[in-house]
Every structure is written in structure tokens, then in C-alpha cells.
Design a protein around this motif. Structure first.
Motif, PDB file in Angstrom:
ATOM      1  N   PHE A  66       0.818  -1.209   0.000  1.00 21.34           N
ATOM      2  CA  PHE A  66       0.000   0.000   0.000  1.00 21.34           C
ATOM      3  C   PHE A  66       0.858   1.268   0.000  1.00 21.34           C
ATOM      4  O   PHE A  66       0.369   2.342  -0.349  1.00 21.34           O
ATOM      5  CB  PHE A  66      -0.935   0.005   1.202  1.00 21.34           C
ATOM      6  CG  PHE A  66      -2.186  -0.796   0.985  1.00 21.34           C
ATOM      7  CD1 PHE A  66      -3.242  -0.285   0.248  1.00 21.34           C
ATOM      8  CD2 PHE A  66      -2.309  -2.071   1.514  1.00 21.34           C
ATOM      9  CE1 PHE A  66      -4.395  -1.028   0.040  1.00 21.34           C
ATOM     10  CE2 PHE A  66      -3.460  -2.824   1.311  1.00 21.34           C
ATOM     11  CZ  PHE A  66      -4.504  -2.295   0.573  1.00 21.34           C
ATOM     12  N   LYS A  67       2.115   1.151   0.407  1.00 20.21           N
ATOM     13  CA  LYS A  67       2.989   2.319   0.346  1.00 20.21           C
ATOM     14  C   LYS A  67       3.149   2.785  -1.090  1.00 20.21           C
ATOM     15  O   LYS A  67       3.080   3.986  -1.385  1.00 20.21           O
ATOM     16  CB  LYS A  67       4.357   1.984   0.954  1.00 20.21           C
ATOM     17  CG  LYS A  67       4.344   1.766   2.458  1.00 20.21           C
ATOM     18  CD  LYS A  67       5.750   1.499   2.969  1.00 20.21           C
ATOM     19  CE  LYS A  67       5.769   1.342   4.494  1.00 20.21           C
ATOM     20  NZ  LYS A  67       7.128   1.068   5.005  1.00 20.21           N
ATOM     21  N   ASP A  68       3.361   1.841  -1.990  1.00 20.87           N
ATOM     22  CA  ASP A  68       3.530   2.190  -3.401  1.00 20.87           C
ATOM     23  C   ASP A  68       2.230   2.752  -3.984  1.00 20.87           C
ATOM     24  O   ASP A  68       2.253   3.704  -4.774  1.00 20.87           O
ATOM     25  CB  ASP A  68       3.961   0.955  -4.195  1.00 20.87           C
ATOM     26  CG  ASP A  68       4.139   1.256  -5.678  1.00 20.87           C
ATOM     27  OD1 ASP A  68       4.998   2.090  -6.004  1.00 20.87           O
ATOM     28  OD2 ASP A  68       3.405   0.647  -6.497  1.00 20.87           O
ATOM     29  N   ILE A  69       1.092   2.167  -3.584  1.00 22.73           N
ATOM     30  CA  ILE A  69      -0.205   2.656  -4.060  1.00 22.73           C
ATOM     31  C   ILE A  69      -0.418   4.091  -3.612  1.00 22.73           C
ATOM     32  O   ILE A  69      -0.873   4.947  -4.394  1.00 22.73           O
ATOM     33  CB  ILE A  69      -1.341   1.750  -3.552  1.00 22.73           C
ATOM     34  CG1 ILE A  69      -1.211   0.350  -4.147  1.00 22.73           C
ATOM     35  CG2 ILE A  69      -2.709   2.335  -3.886  1.00 22.73           C
ATOM     36  CD1 ILE A  69      -2.195  -0.658  -3.561  1.00 22.73           C
ATOM     37  N   ALA A  70      -0.087   4.396  -2.359  1.00 24.38           N
ATOM     38  CA  ALA A  70      -0.240   5.760  -1.836  1.00 24.38           C
ATOM     39  C   ALA A  70       0.686   6.728  -2.554  1.00 24.38           C
ATOM     40  O   ALA A  70       0.304   7.858  -2.880  1.00 24.38           O
ATOM     41  CB  ALA A  70       0.023   5.775  -0.338  1.00 24.38           C
ATOM     42  N   GLN A  71       1.920   6.313  -2.816  1.00 21.76           N
ATOM     43  CA  GLN A  71       2.881   7.192  -3.476  1.00 21.76           C
ATOM     44  C   GLN A  71       2.484   7.492  -4.916  1.00 21.76           C
ATOM     45  O   GLN A  71       2.848   8.529  -5.464  1.00 21.76           O
ATOM     46  CB  GLN A  71       4.267   6.558  -3.441  1.00 21.76           C
ATOM     47  CG  GLN A  71       4.889   6.569  -2.052  1.00 21.76           C
ATOM     48  CD  GLN A  71       6.162   5.744  -1.969  1.00 21.76           C
ATOM     49  OE1 GLN A  71       6.532   5.064  -2.925  1.00 21.76           O
ATOM     50  NE2 GLN A  71       6.820   5.788  -0.823  1.00 21.76           N
ATOM     51  N   ARG A  72       1.688   6.614  -5.523  1.00 26.68           N
ATOM     52  CA  ARG A  72       1.217   6.822  -6.898  1.00 26.68           C
ATOM     53  C   ARG A  72      -0.117   7.578  -6.930  1.00 26.68           C
ATOM     54  O   ARG A  72      -0.773   7.654  -7.962  1.00 26.68           O
ATOM     55  CB  ARG A  72       1.087   5.481  -7.609  1.00 26.68           C
ATOM     56  CG  ARG A  72       2.415   4.793  -7.834  1.00 26.68           C
ATOM     57  CD  ARG A  72       2.246   3.362  -8.285  1.00 26.68           C
ATOM     58  NE  ARG A  72       1.533   3.259  -9.545  1.00 26.68           N
ATOM     59  CZ  ARG A  72       1.096   2.111 -10.061  1.00 26.68           C
ATOM     60  NH1 ARG A  72       1.297   0.972  -9.393  1.00 26.68           N
ATOM     61  NH2 ARG A  72       0.461   2.101 -11.213  1.00 26.68           N
ATOM     62  N   GLY A  73      -0.496   8.123  -5.789  1.00 24.40           N
ATOM     63  CA  GLY A  73      -1.690   8.968  -5.725  1.00 24.40           C
ATOM     64  C   GLY A  73      -2.905   8.307  -5.125  1.00 24.40           C
ATOM     65  O   GLY A  73      -3.863   8.972  -4.768  1.00 24.40           O
ATOM     66  N   GLY A  74      -2.894   6.980  -5.038  1.00 25.19           N
ATOM     67  CA  GLY A  74      -4.006   6.262  -4.420  1.00 25.19           C
ATOM     68  C   GLY A  74      -5.297   6.335  -5.207  1.00 25.19           C
ATOM     69  O   GLY A  74      -6.376   6.086  -4.651  1.00 25.19           O
ATOM     70  N   ASN A  75      -5.247   6.669  -6.497  1.00 21.25           N
ATOM     71  CA  ASN A  75      -6.462   6.771  -7.293  1.00 21.25           C
ATOM     72  C   ASN A  75      -7.084   5.393  -7.534  1.00 21.25           C
ATOM     73  O   ASN A  75      -6.437   4.357  -7.366  1.00 21.25           O
ATOM     74  CB  ASN A  75      -6.179   7.459  -8.630  1.00 21.25           C
ATOM     75  CG  ASN A  75      -5.875   8.935  -8.459  1.00 21.25           C
ATOM     76  OD1 ASN A  75      -6.463   9.603  -7.610  1.00 21.25           O
ATOM     77  ND2 ASN A  75      -4.943   9.448  -9.244  1.00 21.25           N
ATOM     78  N   ILE A  76      -8.344   5.398  -7.964  1.00 19.06           N
ATOM     79  CA  ILE A  76      -9.101   4.160  -8.096  1.00 19.06           C
ATOM     80  C   ILE A  76      -8.433   3.197  -9.053  1.00 19.06           C
ATOM     81  O   ILE A  76      -8.312   1.992  -8.773  1.00 19.06           O
ATOM     82  CB  ILE A  76     -10.539   4.475  -8.556  1.00 19.06           C
ATOM     83  CG1 ILE A  76     -11.274   5.273  -7.471  1.00 19.06           C
ATOM     84  CG2 ILE A  76     -11.310   3.200  -8.864  1.00 19.06           C
ATOM     85  CD1 ILE A  76     -12.650   5.727  -7.872  1.00 19.06           C
ATOM     86  N   ASP A  77      -7.990   3.696 -10.206  1.00 21.98           N
ATOM     87  CA  ASP A  77      -7.411   2.799 -11.196  1.00 21.98           C
ATOM     88  C   ASP A  77      -6.125   2.150 -10.700  1.00 21.98           C
ATOM     89  O   ASP A  77      -5.808   1.016 -11.072  1.00 21.98           O
ATOM     90  CB  ASP A  77      -7.174   3.535 -12.516  1.00 21.98           C
ATOM     91  CG  ASP A  77      -6.349   4.802 -12.344  1.00 21.98           C
ATOM     92  OD1 ASP A  77      -6.233   5.278 -11.201  1.00 21.98           O
ATOM     93  OD2 ASP A  77      -5.836   5.309 -13.359  1.00 21.98           O
ATOM     94  N   VAL A  78      -5.373   2.851  -9.828  1.00 26.19           N
ATOM     95  CA  VAL A  78      -4.140   2.283  -9.270  1.00 26.19           C
ATOM     96  C   VAL A  78      -4.467   1.114  -8.357  1.00 26.19           C
ATOM     97  O   VAL A  78      -3.828   0.045  -8.420  1.00 26.19           O
ATOM     98  CB  VAL A  78      -3.339   3.357  -8.507  1.00 26.19           C
ATOM     99  CG1 VAL A  78      -2.089   2.748  -7.883  1.00 26.19           C
ATOM    100  CG2 VAL A  78      -2.963   4.505  -9.432  1.00 26.19           C
ATOM    101  N   LEU A  79      -5.482   1.278  -7.491  1.00 23.86           N
ATOM    102  CA  LEU A  79      -5.872   0.211  -6.568  1.00 23.86           C
ATOM    103  C   LEU A  79      -6.444  -0.985  -7.326  1.00 23.86           C
ATOM    104  O   LEU A  79      -6.134  -2.141  -7.021  1.00 23.86           O
ATOM    105  CB  LEU A  79      -6.890   0.739  -5.564  1.00 23.86           C
ATOM    106  CG  LEU A  79      -7.320  -0.215  -4.439  1.00 23.86           C
ATOM    107  CD1 LEU A  79      -6.115  -0.673  -3.632  1.00 23.86           C
ATOM    108  CD2 LEU A  79      -8.338   0.455  -3.538  1.00 23.86           C
ATOM    109  N   ILE A  80      -7.282  -0.707  -8.328  1.00 25.20           N
ATOM    110  CA  ILE A  80      -7.839  -1.798  -9.132  1.00 25.20           C
ATOM    111  C   ILE A  80      -6.727  -2.556  -9.845  1.00 25.20           C
ATOM    112  O   ILE A  80      -6.721  -3.791  -9.896  1.00 25.20           O
ATOM    113  CB  ILE A  80      -8.856  -1.246 -10.150  1.00 25.20           C
ATOM    114  CG1 ILE A  80     -10.103  -0.724  -9.433  1.00 25.20           C
ATOM    115  CG2 ILE A  80      -9.255  -2.319 -11.163  1.00 25.20           C
ATOM    116  CD1 ILE A  80     -11.101  -0.057 -10.349  1.00 25.20           C
ATOM    117  N   GLY A  81      -5.773  -1.805 -10.377  1.00 22.63           N
ATOM    118  CA  GLY A  81      -4.654  -2.444 -11.051  1.00 22.63           C
ATOM    119  C   GLY A  81      -3.834  -3.307 -10.108  1.00 22.63           C
ATOM    120  O   GLY A  81      -3.378  -4.399 -10.483  1.00 22.63           O
ATOM    121  N   ALA A  82      -3.658  -2.841  -8.858  1.00 24.62           N
ATOM    122  CA  ALA A  82      -2.890  -3.616  -7.877  1.00 24.62           C
ATOM    123  C   ALA A  82      -3.603  -4.925  -7.537  1.00 24.62           C
ATOM    124  O   ALA A  82      -2.970  -5.986  -7.458  1.00 24.62           O
ATOM    125  CB  ALA A  82      -2.670  -2.791  -6.611  1.00 24.62           C
TER     126      ALA A  82
END
Length: 419
Positions: free
Chosen positions: A261-277
Motif C-alpha cells: 500500500f505504500k507504493d499505491i499511496a505514493q502513486r496517488g491512491g487513485n481508483i485505477d491504481v488500486l484496481i490495477g494492484a
């Protein structure tokens, strides 16, 4: 809704369904904001997140009921502006009004940003090319048209979309639940077990994620002065939202390790980032597609509910009538400013959700508690009174103050953040 018989049989009085009102509340709460929860609560992790969500649900539900208690002493359609000005004075009414407009406009902008991001991601998955700006603009115009029609149109559309969202939810998270790893959920694979230092930073986000309070006056306008039916809508809608949040936290934190989740937060935490993860962790095209469709339904539901509350508030403050021309003027004032922001800054979703938290503490928690206290002194609450007496008012005020202080500490960088 009144149905007049053309025969000699007396007219029959029909009250709108509780399900419709519960769907407006649940749909307003469970929207794009839920995608920010695992990111901002990753430091606290699963059990701590459950505890904070339960606290936020309890306090925000009762603050909503306090709005209902005060609102019942005024005409149907009276908004926060009317009630607050009469009970707490013009100064507090102006401050409260500014906070309402700030939060609802901010959330409207956040959902325009989120809708653009989600529609762009959806178009990509289908092999189409559509920019975030164009997707957000087109979707906003559709929502504006539905809100312009009537509260009933919003209720029916929200019921339809929310039903589709629940179906997509169970299809999606049924697959995700099957992949939950207990070691991941309990954070057994990592040595860092410090959780509670990250408690305070989660409070404003949880408060914002239970934001439905602008819809309470809309429900009284819809149902009339029927406190038991409106209370049933609030309880049912918020409980449904709480249940969906808990399942979502289980699915996300049971599939994505805490450190990721650190990387997800650093990339802005937008919806598409979380879905992609999530999609990359599970390596499943079907789950990625279902998550994409679910996010579309989530944005649509929350968008409709939030903008309805803003629409009714502005109509009352500006004195626009309920005619088609009056509703068009209200719709223009409601949607034009956040649409402009959405065109200029299409990627501001998670930042907007965070900044809405501070102002939300005033009008969604602190003001309702003060309204209930002032209403009891003046009217004695003849129609309905929230249980718990003065201690309940004190608890809600304390929760609001804690959220406000937490957000200020976060803004100044004085709180630890899991990044």
C-alpha cells in the motif's frame, strides 16, 4: 405521493418506499470514497480499521438523526441554512453554510475526477480511447439531467444503479474473498506491527466516507414529517454501507500486503491504481473487469446522492423554485463550478476526499449536535428525540472535535502516515 381516485372511492395516501430512501443514503455513502479507505487505513490495518469504521458509523448515524430531530420542527424542504440560522444564529449559519458548500462542492469535484478516471480505465479495458476529462464531463452532464428531473428520479435511478452495484459487488468480492490470505490479513509476513500510531490520520477519511447528512432534509421533503420512516431509511442505509465497507476492507487487505500500500499511496491512491494492484495480485482478467464495472456503479451512486443534497441546499439558499426553469438554474449553479475544476484538474480525487474531511466535521457532526441541543431547549422535540440525552450529544461533539484536530495535524505533517 398522492393518488386521486376518479371514482367515488376516497383518495389513497401512499408514502414512498423505505427501500428507495435507504438506497439514497446507502448509495450516497458507498461510492468512490470507499476506494480511498484501504489506502489511508493501511497503517492501522484490518482490526483497527474495523474498530474505527464502527465508531464513525455510530457517531455519524446519530448526528444524522439529530438533524432529523431538529428538521421536524420546520417546514418540509427547509435545509440546513433555514434550521441553523433560526436555532444557532446568522453567524453560525454562515459558517455552517460555507462548510456545507465546500464539502459538497469538493465531493462533487472528487466524483467528477473519479468518474473520469474510472470511465477512462473502463474504455481502455474495452479497447477504446477516451480521455479522463471527456469521460468525467459526459458523465456529469448525465447526472445533472437526472438531478434536474426530480428527487423521485434520483431515488429510482439510485435504486437501479445501487442494485446493479450490489450484484457487481458480490460477483467481484465473491472472487476476492476466495483469495484472501490469513497471513496477509493479519500481517504475519512482516515484522512491523505498529498500528495505533496511524489511528488519528484515518478519522477524517472515515467521517467523509459516512457522509449522507445533506440528504436528511431531502428525505423529509420526500417522505413528509414521518420520523420513523426516515429513521428507518437512515439506519438501513448506513448499516448497509458499513457492511459493504467491512467486506471491502477484508478483500483488499486480505489480498494486498500492507507494505504494497505504500507504493499505491505514493502513486496517488487513485481508483485505477488500486484496481490495477488487485488485478495484478490475483492475475485474473475477470476480477479486474468486475472491479472496473463495480467502480463505475460506485461512482454513479455516490455522485447522484451527493449532488442531490447540494442541489436541494442551493435551491433553498438561493430561493429558486421547483419549476423546470428554477431547477435548471439550481442545476447550473450546482454542477458548473465543479465541472470546471474537473476539466482543469482531472486527477484530484484522493486529495479532494481528504480536504472534505475538515469541513465535514463542522456541518455533519458538530452542527447537528448543537442543533439537537438548541431544538430541545426551544421545542422540546415533540415529534422525535434521539436517544442518549446530553451524553450522546457530548459524544458526537467529541468525535467531531477529534476529527477536526486530526485533520489539522495531518495537513501540517504532524501525524505519522504509512508511506
Amino acid at each position: 405521493m398522492r393518488v386521486t381516485s376518479i371514482s367515488s372511492v376516497p383518495a389513497v395516501e401512499r408514502s414512498p418506499s423505505i427501500i428507495g430512501g435507504a438506497m439514497i443514503i446507502g448509495g450516497t455513502i458507498v461510492g468512490a470514497g470507499m476506494f480511498s479507505l484501504p489506502v489511508v487505513m493501511s497503517g492501522l490495518w484490518f482490526y483497527g480499521s474495523v474498530a474505527v469504521l464502527l465508531l464513525a458509523w455510530f457517531c455519524t448515524l446519530h448526528s444524522g438523526l439529530m438533524i432529523l430531530e431538529a428538521n421536524l420542527n420546520y417546514r418540509e424542504g427547509a435545509s440546513f441554512s433555514t434550521i441553523t440560522r433560526d436555532l444557532l444564529g446568522r453567524g453560525w449559519s454562515r459558517l455552517n453554510g460555507l462548510s456545507i458548500v465546500f464539502v459538497l462542492y469538493t465531493l462533487t469535484y472528487a466524483y467528477i475526477s473519479a468518474s473520469g478516471s474510472v470511465i477512462h480505465h473502463t474504455a481502455q479495458s474495452l479497447g477504446w480511447t477516451l480521455s479522463s476529462r471527456a469521460g468525467g464531463l459526459g458523465f456529469t452532464l448525465l447526472v445533472a439531467f437526472i438531478v434536474w428531473l426530480s428527487t423521485t428520479a434520483v431515488s429510482r435511478m439510485t435504486t437501479l444503479v445501487f442494485g446493479a452495484k450490489i450484484l457487481a459487488f458480490f460477483l467481484t468480492f465473491g472472487g476476492l474473498l476466495g483469495h484472501v490470505q490469513s497471513a496477509t490479513l493479519l500481517n504475519l509476513d512482516h515484522g512491523d506491527n505498529h498500528y495505533w500510531p496511524y489511528l488519528l490520520v484515518t478519522l477524517p477519511f472515515c467521517l467523509t466516507s459516512f457522509g449522507f447528512h445533506g440528504n436528511v432534509p431531502s428525505l423529509m421533503k420526500h417522505y413528509g414529517k414521518d420520523p420513523q420512516r426516515i429513521r428507518a431509511c437512515l439506519v438501513s442505509g448506513t448499516l448497509l454501507a458499513l457492511g459493504l465497507y467491512l467486506v471491502w476492507m477484508l478483500c483488499s487487505m486480505g489480498n494486498i500486503p500492507r507494505d504494497a500500500f505504500k507504493d499505491i499511496a505514493q502513486r496517488g491512491g487513485n481508483i485505477d491504481v488500486l484496481i490495477g494492484a488487485l488485478g495484478s495480485r490475483l492475475n485474473s482478467a475477470n476480477i479486474d473487469l468486475l472491479l472496473t464495472f463495480f467502480s463505475n456503479f460506485a461512482v454513479a451512486c455516490s455522485f447522484l446522492g451527493v449532488t442531490l443534497g447540494l442541489f436541494d441546499y442551493l435551491a433553498d439558499v438561493l430561493g429558486f423554485d421547483d419549476s423546470p426553469a428554477g431547477r435548471f438554474k439550481t442545476a447550473t449553479v450546482t454542477f458548473a463550478p465543479p465541472m470546471l475544476c474537473g476539466v482543469l484538474w482531472p486527477e484530484g480525487f484522493i486529495h479532494a476526499i481528504g480536504f472534505a474531511g475538515l469541513a465535514a466535521t463542522l456541518w455533519a457532526v458538530i452542527t447537528p449536535a448543537l442543533l439537537a441541543r438548541a431544538s430541545r431547549k426551544r421545542f422540546g422535540s415533540p415529534r422525535y428525540r434521539v436517544w442518549g440525552g446530553t451524553p450522546m450529544i457530548g459524544l458526537v461533539l467529541l468525535f467531531g472535535a477529534l476529527c477536526a484536530v486530526s485533520h489539522l495535524l495531518f495537513v501540517f505533517g504532524w501525524l505519522p502516515v504509512w508511506r
